[in-house]
Design an enzyme around this catalytic site. Structure first.
Site, PDB file in Angstrom:
ATOM      1  N   ALA A 119     -30.218  29.125 -29.711  1.00  0.00           N
ATOM      2  CA  ALA A 119     -30.048  30.557 -30.240  1.00  0.00           C
ATOM      3  C   ALA A 119     -29.443  31.365 -29.491  1.00  0.00           C
ATOM      4  O   ALA A 119     -28.587  32.384 -29.629  1.00  0.00           O
ATOM      5  CB  ALA A 119     -31.267  31.253 -30.599  1.00  0.00           C
ATOM      6  N   GLY A 173     -27.226  35.068 -67.062  1.00  0.00           N
ATOM      7  CA  GLY A 173     -26.550  33.761 -67.295  1.00  0.00           C
ATOM      8  C   GLY A 173     -25.254  33.855 -66.164  1.00  0.00           C
ATOM      9  O   GLY A 173     -25.413  34.102 -65.278  1.00  0.00           O
ATOM     10  N   GLY A 174     -24.301  33.237 -66.543  1.00  0.00           N
ATOM     11  CA  GLY A 174     -23.125  33.105 -65.565  1.00  0.00           C
ATOM     12  C   GLY A 174     -22.666  34.447 -65.340  1.00  0.00           C
ATOM     13  O   GLY A 174     -22.009  34.422 -64.223  1.00  0.00           O
TER      14      GLY A 174
HETATM   15  C1  HXC Z   1     -23.726  39.983 -78.110  1.00  0.00           C
HETATM   16  C2  HXC Z   1     -25.337  41.383 -77.503  1.00  0.00           C
HETATM   17  C3  HXC Z   1     -25.301  40.771 -76.360  1.00  0.00           C
HETATM   18  C4  HXC Z   1     -24.654  39.334 -76.194  1.00  0.00           C
HETATM   19  C5  HXC Z   1     -26.785  42.148 -76.150  1.00  0.00           C
HETATM   20  N1  HXC Z   1     -26.254  42.296 -77.273  1.00  0.00           N
HETATM   21  N2  HXC Z   1     -26.452  40.981 -75.490  1.00  0.00           N
HETATM   22  N3  HXC Z   1     -24.326  40.909 -78.282  1.00  0.00           N
HETATM   23  N4  HXC Z   1     -23.647  39.310 -77.195  1.00  0.00           N
HETATM   24  N5  HXC Z   1     -24.784  38.745 -75.153  1.00  0.00           N
HETATM   25  C6  HXC Z   1     -26.514  43.411 -78.248  1.00  0.00           C
HETATM   26  C7  HXC Z   1     -27.692  43.251 -78.901  1.00  0.00           C
HETATM   27  O1  HXC Z   1     -27.339  42.524 -80.071  1.00  0.00           O
HETATM   28  C8  HXC Z   1     -27.673  44.665 -79.571  1.00  0.00           C
HETATM   29  O2  HXC Z   1     -26.865  44.758 -80.772  1.00  0.00           O
HETATM   30  C9  HXC Z   1     -27.248  45.779 -78.175  1.00  0.00           C
HETATM   31  O3  HXC Z   1     -26.603  44.686 -77.498  1.00  0.00           O
HETATM   32  C10 HXC Z   1     -28.201  46.063 -77.437  1.00  0.00           C
HETATM   33  O4  HXC Z   1     -29.167  45.008 -77.042  1.00  0.00           O
HETATM   34  P1  HXC Z   1     -30.686  45.161 -77.168  1.00  0.00           P
HETATM   35  O5  HXC Z   1     -31.183  43.595 -77.074  1.00  0.00           O
HETATM   36  O6  HXC Z   1     -31.057  45.975 -78.245  1.00  0.00           O
HETATM   37  O7  HXC Z   1     -31.141  45.770 -75.743  1.00  0.00           O
HETATM   38  P2  HXC Z   1     -32.392  45.371 -74.728  1.00  0.00           P
HETATM   39  O8  HXC Z   1     -33.417  45.334 -75.510  1.00  0.00           O
HETATM   40  O9  HXC Z   1     -32.249  46.334 -73.564  1.00  0.00           O
HETATM   41  O10 HXC Z   1     -32.005  44.076 -74.229  1.00  0.00           O
HETATM   42  C11 HXC Z   1     -30.927  43.760 -73.639  1.00  0.00           C
HETATM   43  C12 HXC Z   1     -30.542  42.378 -73.310  1.00  0.00           C
HETATM   44  C13 HXC Z   1     -30.793  41.565 -74.568  1.00  0.00           C
HETATM   45  C14 HXC Z   1     -31.835  41.889 -72.330  1.00  0.00           C
HETATM   46  C15 HXC Z   1     -29.453  41.927 -72.609  1.00  0.00           C
HETATM   47  O11 HXC Z   1     -29.908  41.984 -75.466  1.00  0.00           O
HETATM   48  C16 HXC Z   1     -30.681  40.220 -74.471  1.00  0.00           C
HETATM   49  O12 HXC Z   1     -31.430  39.206 -74.015  1.00  0.00           O
HETATM   50  N6  HXC Z   1     -29.206  39.723 -74.864  1.00  0.00           N
HETATM   51  C17 HXC Z   1     -28.762  38.311 -74.982  1.00  0.00           C
HETATM   52  C18 HXC Z   1     -28.490  38.050 -73.398  1.00  0.00           C
HETATM   53  C19 HXC Z   1     -27.899  36.588 -73.504  1.00  0.00           C
HETATM   54  O13 HXC Z   1     -28.605  35.754 -73.577  1.00  0.00           O
HETATM   55  N7  HXC Z   1     -26.626  36.471 -72.857  1.00  0.00           N
HETATM   56  C20 HXC Z   1     -26.015  35.331 -72.924  1.00  0.00           C
HETATM   57  C21 HXC Z   1     -26.230  34.944 -71.485  1.00  0.00           C
HETATM   58  S1  HXC Z   1     -25.335  33.238 -71.248  1.00  0.00           S
HETATM   59  P3  HXC Z   1     -27.434  45.968 -81.733  1.00  0.00           P
HETATM   60  O14 HXC Z   1     -26.649  45.333 -82.826  1.00  0.00           O
HETATM   61  O15 HXC Z   1     -28.794  45.913 -82.083  1.00  0.00           O
HETATM   62  O16 HXC Z   1     -26.893  47.036 -81.187  1.00  0.00           O
HETATM   63  C22 HXC Z   1     -24.034  33.870 -70.560  1.00  0.00           C
HETATM   64  C23 HXC Z   1     -22.979  32.816 -70.359  1.00  0.00           C
HETATM   65  C24 HXC Z   1     -22.001  33.299 -69.072  1.00  0.00           C
HETATM   66  O17 HXC Z   1     -23.533  35.103 -70.299  1.00  0.00           O
HETATM   67  C25 HXC Z   1     -21.362  32.121 -68.705  1.00  0.00           C
HETATM   68  C26 HXC Z   1     -20.430  32.487 -67.771  1.00  0.00           C
HETATM   69  C27 HXC Z   1     -20.164  31.405 -66.959  1.00  0.00           C
END
Ligand code: HXC
Length: 520
Positions: A405, A169-170
């Site tokens: 170049a 993401g961001g």
């Molecule tokens: C809250 C999160 C999280 C998040 C992971 N976790 N990402 N909690 N916010 N963004 C938590 C999970 O719920 C899990 O909690 C623990 O972290 C470990 O994650 P797992 O999924 O078990 O690990 P893994 O299988 O290795 O996968 C990692 C991952 C996946 C690929 C990062 O968790 C995932 O897809 N997370 C969401 C990513 C996402 O969509 N982020 C937002 C992006 S948008 P538990 O309770 O089970 O321990 C963004 C906008 C920013 O970032 C904009 C800025 C300009």
């Protein structure tokens, strides 16, 4: 008193565990080190001055009031790396996937402010699921604050990001705003939108590694500067990279002598350029022959391989290396190699690292793909970067230097301080064959027999080559300062670097401006 100390010790132990023993084991089972293990590997023993160990998030929604750890999933502090002060930021995946909320971001911003005010590099070890979903807009605010600080730090202190887990993401924009990105094989990825969203949005099926793994970013997008096999190797790359860089834009880079004499003769360079002017050869032989033994550190080695960029040392002094690679696409300047060169020149200029350019370029890449892709504006970046650079600029024309170049690749006309050419140099508006076809078009068209015409073209080509495909026309006008024997290149560059070591270029004739408008 002693009970208070005992309490502190207990809290300290809790904080050191991050998300807890189970989460640490899970982190290890993914082939990753924890944030604290990474910091320990990175910094000199006993030098880490941690900040904000007892920061906690303030979120209450979605059960967050019961779910917290000391430090809020990021370890920050100041430390020495090979004796030099650095700010270190390491995200801790063991608590909520290292996700970034308000206080997590505030810690990072505070550390970055230290780096800017102290004039010391920032090393940011990323391992995070991105914006902490439970904290909503406060997470976005946190990212905005970090991006702002990345921009404030840009050109003031070196910024190095390592991607050692997810970066989605961001979140990708903080590393993107930093100067160098190191990615770890298998465990890291970077993308704006993950595979699930990609499938929903455009129906494309792709996995994380295919979408944004290290190999992809190192060879296709150019986003990754270095790829490491594992966390340990990533950390050693960071340390090596730092050794070429000053701590800030007001300092010179460290001098590290390895006992390689600067006046060393390099006889093998006399044999590098083949007799056939169109035959390829490996520019790494030239680079490695000239630099201090073993000092070349290549940047973006797998992307836009027709250009070579990196760092090296000559007589212990850090230098920026830019070169065309005749072994790949004949060393032509295209969109990606232009971006690669311009970016590296600008970085080195910002941080007082003299630029050494090795030229063998047949021109800018022709064709609709390049034209429609914007070779004009991308190619303009190279002209802009070299013209803007005020660090010592030394150029060696090894063989071809044709057309635009020639001008772009660190020519005298863009402010090079010292230009040397090998006797094999060919400096002209275009290659001899193309030139002959234009100059003698009528004479060639008059000959109907194709074989006779080819013979005539060969004769004209040779005539053009003997007149212009050499360094002496340019040298007679002073566009080249010296024509040198290849074997003398190291000693000549070392001498030029020494002579230019006090260079100060102040362009008082240019009216003050807010900033120039570099082509993007
Ligand atoms: C809250 C999160 C999280 C998040 C992971 N976790 N990402 N909690 N916010 N963004 C938590 C999970 O719920 C899990 O909690 C623990 O972290 C470990 O994650 P797992 O999924 O078990 O690990 P893994 O299988 O290795 O996968 C990692 C991952 C996946 C690929 C990062 O968790 C995932 O897809 N997370 C969401 C990513 C996402 O969509 N982020 C937002 C992006 S948008 P538990 O309770 O089970 O321990 C963004 C906008 C920013 O970032 C904009 C800025 C300009």
């Amino acid at each position: 008193m002693s009970s208070r100390i005992e309490e502190l010790k207990k809290l300290y132990e809790q904080a050191m565990l991050g998300g807890g023993k189970e989460a640490i084991e899970a982190q290890h089972s993914r082939g990753k080190l924890t944030a604290r293990e990474r910091v320990e590997l990175l910094v000199d023993p006993g030098t880490f001055l941690e900040l904000d160990m007892f920061v906690r998030h303030r979120a209450t929604e979605f059960g967050m009031d019961k779910r917290w750890v000391w430090g809020d999933a990021v370890v920050t502090g100041l430390a020495k790396i090979d004796g030099r002060r650095t700010v270190v930021i390491a995200q801790d995946f063991t608590f909520m996937g290292g996700s970034l909320g308000e206080m997590h971001a505030a810690k990072i911003v505070k550390a970055m402010q230290f780096a800017i005010s102290q004039g010391i590099p920032i090393v940011f070890l990323n391992d995070s699921g991105g914006a902490r979903i439970q904290e909503g807009v406060d997470s976005l605010k946190g990212y905005g604050d970090i991006f702002y600080m990345n921009v404030m730090a840009s050109g003031v202190v070196p910024q190095i990001a390592a991607i050692m887990g997810p970066c989605a993401g961001g979140a990708v924009y903080s590393p993107a705003l930093m100067d160098f990105v190191v990615m770890v094989k298998k465990t890291s990825f970077m993308f704006i939108t993950g595979p699930r969203v990609v499938k929903a949005a455009i129906g494309e099926v792709v996995d994380e590694q295919q979408l944004g793994g290290p190999e992809v970013h190192a060879s296709k997008s150019g986003q990754a500067d270095f790829v490491a096999d594992n966390d340990k190797e990533a950390i050693s790359i960071i340390k090596r990279l730092l050794s070429y860089l000053p701590s800030n834009n007001m300092e010179d880079p460290p001098v590290i002598k390895v006992g390689d004499p600067p006046d060393r003769d390099v006889p093998e360079l006399d044999e590098v350029v083949p007799e056939d002017p169109n035959a390829p050869y490996d520019m790494y032989r030239v680079i490695n022959g000239v630099l201090d033994a073993g000092s070349f550190l290549e940047v973006k080695a797998h992307w836009a391989k027709n250009a070579i960029t990196g760092f090296g040392r000559i007589d212990g002094r850090s230098v920026c290396v830019i070169a065309n690679q005749p072994n790949y696409l004949a060393g032509v300047l295209d969109i990606d190699s232009s971006d690669k060169i311009a970016e590296h020149v600008r970085f080195c200029d910002a941080f007082n690292i003299p630029i050494i350019t090795f030229v063998d370029v047949p021109g800018y890449m022709p064709g609709t793909r390049q034209e429609h892709g914007g070779i004009i504006r991308h190619g303009a970046k190279v002209l802009y970067a070299y013209s803007e650079a005020t660090v010592p600029k030394i150029t060696v024309i090894v063989r071809k230097a044709y057309g635009g170049a020639y001008i772009a690749m660190g020519s005298k006309h863009l402010g090079a301080d010292f230009v040397a050419a090998w006797p094999t140099a060919e400096i002209a508006v275009m290659g001899p064959e193309g030139a002959a076809e234009i100059i003698w078009r009528r004479e060639l068209e008059a000959v109907k027999d194709p074989q006779e015409r080819a013979k005539l073209l060969a004769k004209f080509t040779e005539e053009y080559r003997s007149k212009f495909a050499n360094p002496y026309v340019a040298a007679s006008r002073g566009y080249i300062d010296s024509v040198i024997q290849p074997r003398d290149t190291r000693r000549v560059i070392a001498r030029a670097l020494d002579m230019l070591s006090t260079k100060r270029e102040v362009r008082i004739w240019v009216p003050p401006k807010k900033h120039g408008l570099t082509p993007v």
